[in-house]
Design a protein around this motif. Structure first.
Motif, PDB file in Angstrom:
ATOM      1  N   UNK A 181      -9.685  -7.700 -11.672  1.00 59.33           N
ATOM      2  CA  UNK A 181      -9.505  -6.257 -11.994  1.00 59.33           C
ATOM      3  C   UNK A 181      -9.293  -5.347 -10.730  1.00 59.33           C
ATOM      4  N   UNK A 182     -10.135  -5.885  -9.584  1.00 61.97           N
ATOM      5  CA  UNK A 182      -9.911  -5.186  -8.221  1.00 61.97           C
ATOM      6  C   UNK A 182      -8.422  -5.467  -7.656  1.00 61.97           C
ATOM      7  N   UNK A 183      -8.315  -7.002  -7.928  1.00 58.07           N
ATOM      8  CA  UNK A 183      -6.802  -7.559  -7.202  1.00 58.07           C
ATOM      9  C   UNK A 183      -5.707  -6.390  -7.643  1.00 58.07           C
ATOM     10  N   UNK A 184      -5.747  -5.936  -9.040  1.00 55.08           N
ATOM     11  CA  UNK A 184      -4.787  -5.437  -9.628  1.00 55.08           C
ATOM     12  C   UNK A 184      -4.427  -4.197  -8.785  1.00 55.08           C
ATOM     13  N   UNK A 185      -5.672  -3.562  -8.310  1.00 55.59           N
ATOM     14  CA  UNK A 185      -5.350  -2.316  -7.417  1.00 55.59           C
ATOM     15  C   UNK A 185      -5.038  -2.532  -6.248  1.00 55.59           C
ATOM     16  N   UNK A 186      -5.689  -3.666  -5.783  1.00 55.10           N
ATOM     17  CA  UNK A 186      -5.677  -3.820  -4.174  1.00 55.10           C
ATOM     18  C   UNK A 186      -4.174  -4.353  -3.823  1.00 55.10           C
ATOM     19  N   UNK A 187      -3.442  -4.962  -4.592  1.00 54.66           N
ATOM     20  CA  UNK A 187      -2.153  -5.699  -4.326  1.00 54.66           C
ATOM     21  C   UNK A 187      -1.086  -4.425  -3.997  1.00 54.66           C
ATOM     22  N   UNK A 188      -1.048  -3.649  -4.936  1.00 57.85           N
ATOM     23  CA  UNK A 188      -0.054  -2.426  -4.675  1.00 57.85           C
ATOM     24  C   UNK A 188      -0.581  -1.489  -3.527  1.00 57.85           C
ATOM     25  N   UNK A 189      -1.678  -1.463  -3.274  1.00 58.62           N
ATOM     26  CA  UNK A 189      -2.271  -0.520  -2.372  1.00 58.62           C
ATOM     27  C   UNK A 189      -2.126  -1.145  -0.906  1.00 58.62           C
ATOM     28  N   UNK A 190      -1.900  -2.402  -0.783  1.00 63.42           N
ATOM     29  CA  UNK A 190      -1.469  -3.286   0.280  1.00 63.42           C
ATOM     30  C   UNK A 190      -0.307  -3.186   0.827  1.00 63.42           C
ATOM     31  N   UNK A 191       0.497  -3.172  -0.407  1.00 59.84           N
ATOM     32  CA  UNK A 191       1.955  -3.089  -0.303  1.00 59.84           C
ATOM     33  C   UNK A 191       2.304  -1.642   0.354  1.00 59.84           C
ATOM     34  N   UNK A 192       1.716  -0.550  -0.420  1.00 59.42           N
ATOM     35  CA  UNK A 192       1.878   0.575   0.214  1.00 59.42           C
ATOM     36  C   UNK A 192       1.556   0.936   1.720  1.00 59.42           C
ATOM     37  N   UNK A 193       0.635   0.154   1.933  1.00 58.28           N
ATOM     38  CA  UNK A 193      -0.113   0.365   3.348  1.00 58.28           C
ATOM     39  C   UNK A 193       0.940  -0.232   4.230  1.00 58.28           C
ATOM     40  N   UNK A 194       1.551  -1.495   3.834  1.00 62.23           N
ATOM     41  CA  UNK A 194       2.462  -2.038   4.589  1.00 62.23           C
ATOM     42  C   UNK A 194       3.659  -1.437   4.968  1.00 62.23           C
ATOM     43  N   UNK A 195       4.405  -0.611   3.862  1.00 60.73           N
ATOM     44  CA  UNK A 195       5.621  -0.082   4.109  1.00 60.73           C
ATOM     45  C   UNK A 195       5.534   1.491   4.321  1.00 60.73           C
ATOM     46  N   UNK A 196       4.416   1.928   4.601  1.00 62.59           N
ATOM     47  CA  UNK A 196       4.154   3.544   4.789  1.00 62.59           C
ATOM     48  C   UNK A 196       4.431   3.769   6.017  1.00 62.59           C
TER      49      UNK A 196
END
Ligand code: GRF
Length: 196
Positions: A181-196
């Motif tokens: 459940x947490x993975x599903x939140x973390x993966x998009x957040x990490x992608x946003x972090x990389x490209x922000x």
């Protein structure tokens, strides 16, 4: 188109491949994320090392090209993947429950462009059976990590991590559900972090 226009219209997203081996819940979650305006990525290719991977159904459901790659011979497997990636102009790779280890050569070619999600608080519990290990060791916390893929297994630079409490009644099954459940939140957040 100018960069500003691209940003405003959201037309140009980074073409991404997701590599899977199993259920594909992270894949489904990433596809959904990719469709929202603020997502920097689009999912254009799904690679699986197994024709039994349940996650392949999301290729049909969301009309994304999917390819099953036989990893018996890793050299030819990676050669086939490279051809697909070049043809599809893929620029970013997300490993999501992918159970094969990519060669140093392949990782070098995509240096800094391959990320993975791992169901533990790295550097603790690299490799398999992370939840069982946390339960057996009576850990108080578990979690998940999104990290860059480097030549050493589960050892690349950490992008984001989420820590959760293990309840006394948890077993490895309930824990894996909680972490997923947490993975599903973390993966998009990490992608946003990389490209922000
Ligand atoms: C996830 O827990 C992921 O962290 C691990 O394998 C599981 C894959 O789940 N590497 P799914 O296939 O995304 O549902």
């Amino acid at each position: 188109m100018s960069n500003l226009m691209e940003k405003l219209t959201g037309l140009k997203k980074i073409k991404t491949a997701v590599f899977i081996s199993g259920a594909g819940s992270n894949l489904k979650n990433l596809i959904k994320f990719s469709k929202i305006k603020k997502s920097p990525i689009s999912i254009d290719l799904i690679i699986s090392n197994s024709n039994k991977a349940m996650g392949l159904k999301y290729g049909n459901q969301f009309k994304i090209k999917k390819k099953i790659i036989n990893f018996k011979n890793i050299k030819s497997a990676e050669k086939n993947i490279l051809t697909l990636i070049v043809n599809k102009k893929i620029n970013f790779i997300c490993l999501a429950g992918f159970m094969k280890i990519l060669s140093k050569n392949f990782i070098k070619k995509f240096n800094g462009k391959i990320i993975n999600i791992h169901p533990s608080l790295l550097p603790k519990y690299k490799g398999l059976n992370t939840h069982e290990k946390a339960i057996v060791n009576k850990d108080k916390f578990a979690g998940c990590t999104v990290h860059y893929v480097s030549a050493q297994l589960d050892s690349g630079k950490i992008i984001l991590q989420k820590k959760i409490k293990i309840a006394s009644k948890d077993d490895s099954n309930s824990l894996s559900q909680k972490v997923l459940k947490q993975e599903h939140k973390l993966y998009p957040a990490a992608i946003l972090k990389i490209f922000s």
